[in-house]
Write an enzyme that holds these catalytic residues in place. Structure first.
Site, PDB file in Angstrom:
ATOM      1  N   HIS A 154      -3.585   4.255  -2.099  1.00 37.34           N
ATOM      2  CA  HIS A 154      -4.536   3.336  -1.448  1.00 37.34           C
ATOM      3  C   HIS A 154      -5.170   3.996  -0.224  1.00 37.34           C
ATOM      4  O   HIS A 154      -6.358   3.831   0.046  1.00 37.34           O
ATOM      5  CB  HIS A 154      -3.820   2.060  -0.983  1.00 37.34           C
ATOM      6  CG  HIS A 154      -3.261   1.232  -2.092  1.00 37.34           C
ATOM      7  ND1 HIS A 154      -1.913   1.148  -2.351  1.00 37.34           N
ATOM      8  CD2 HIS A 154      -3.869   0.452  -3.011  1.00 37.34           C
ATOM      9  CE1 HIS A 154      -1.712   0.344  -3.380  1.00 37.34           C
ATOM     10  NE2 HIS A 154      -2.873  -0.092  -3.805  1.00 37.34           N
ATOM     11  N   LEU A 181       0.811  -1.223   0.000  1.00 35.47           N
ATOM     12  CA  LEU A 181       0.000   0.000   0.000  1.00 35.47           C
ATOM     13  C   LEU A 181       0.848   1.279   0.000  1.00 35.47           C
ATOM     14  O   LEU A 181       1.888   1.347   0.645  1.00 35.47           O
ATOM     15  CB  LEU A 181      -0.920  -0.001   1.219  1.00 35.47           C
ATOM     16  CG  LEU A 181      -1.840  -1.234   1.336  1.00 35.47           C
ATOM     17  CD1 LEU A 181      -2.721  -1.122   2.574  1.00 35.47           C
ATOM     18  CD2 LEU A 181      -2.686  -1.431   0.092  1.00 35.47           C
TER      19      LEU A 181
END
Ligand code: PAF
Length: 281
Positions: free
Chosen positions: A37, A33
């Site tokens: 995100h 991530l």
């Protein structure tokens, strides 16, 4: 934040929240991530009471030449980032949980037309894998809304079309691309870029921006796209495609279209980068 891999446990938690009257938003991911995100989680909070994220490196959307084994898996730091962003539940199924019969015997969802060109052509089977896993995750999480990043513009159109065609009661929220100050769109794939390539890679977004300005006054879309491709190649990348398309159907844009999107993909060293820009004429 609770982390659950088991389907029964996930369904129990979802049904408890439903009984309590909470709405649910969903952020599906493949992990590794970054701030892009996290912006999806932030958007998800605005649309529902509880935010569920998932991390699943989906084998069905990787091609035969694409290296799923070496896809970065960073579960611990992903969990920290999701916790800090206020995620309520993380679903982390294994491939055996999602595809118990194996990929060969798995039913699938195929979204025609919007899946076909561009990344669908360069990565055969990719969007079938995406629509199938997202459909399956939607059935498991049963969210009211789901957030997807606009960096993957074609993916957003594929999912929106699937939801409409199959009457899924889920609102799709497209979320703006997060960029470095250089303009480079954040992507897990940027991790494959060397220091030298990181200096070259912003040429992709810069040339899309150039094209976005040109289309306002010049409707030779094919000629303009060819020019942008040669600029990208001259900067040291290798253009996979760059096209000016209707923003919703993704068909080649005609001069009467008012809402268009420029879709592009280019190789930079080992990384294949994608980016896009919507334009209202
Ligand atoms: O965009 C992604 O990370 C993936 O394609 C998705 C939507 C999580 C499906 O595996």
């Amino acid at each position: 934040m609770k982390t659950i891999s088991d389907i029964k446990e996930l369904r129990q938690q979802i049904s408890t929240w439903r009984q309590q009257g909470f709405t649910i938003s969903f952020v599906p991911t493949m992990g590794n991530l970054h701030a892009g995100h996290i912006s999806l989680v932030t958007a998800a909070h605005k649309h529902a009471d509880k935010v569920v994220a998932s991390i699943f490196v989906n084998p069905m959307q990787f091609g035969v030449n694409e290296d799923i084994e070496n896809y970065p898996r960073t579960m611990e730091s992903d969990q920290q980032k999701l916790t800090a962003a206020g995620t309520d539940l993380l679903f982390t199924p294994t491939p055996e949980i999602i595809y118990p019969k194996g990929l060969d015997k798995q039913s699938y969802v195929e979204v025609p037309n919007v899946s076909d060109g561009y990344c669908g052509e360069s990565r055969p089977g990719h969007f079938r894998g995406v629509s199938t896993v997202v459909c399956k995750l939607f059935n498991l999480v049963q969210p009211d809304v789901a957030c997807f990043g606009l960096k993957d513009y074609q993916q957003v159109q594929v999912i929106q079309t699937m939801v409409e065609d199959l009457s899924m009661p889920i609102k799709i929220i497209p979320v703006a691309t997060v960029r470095e100050t250089s303009g480079l769109a954040l992507s897990s794939r940027n991790g494959y870029l060397t220091e030298e390539e990181l200096k070259i890679a912003p040429a992709l977004s810069q040339n899309i921006q150039w094209l976005a300005k040109q289309v306002a006054t010049n409707n030779d879309f094919i000629g303009l796209a060819k020019q942008a491709a040669s600029f990208i190649d001259n900067a040291g990348m290798k253009t996979d495609y760059i096209h000016i398309c209707h923003a919703r159907t993704l068909q080649p844009a005609s001069e009467d279209d008012k809402e268009i999107v420029i879709l592009a993909a280019a190789h930079c060293g080992k990384a294949r980068l994608i980016d896009n820009q919507q334009v209202s004429l």
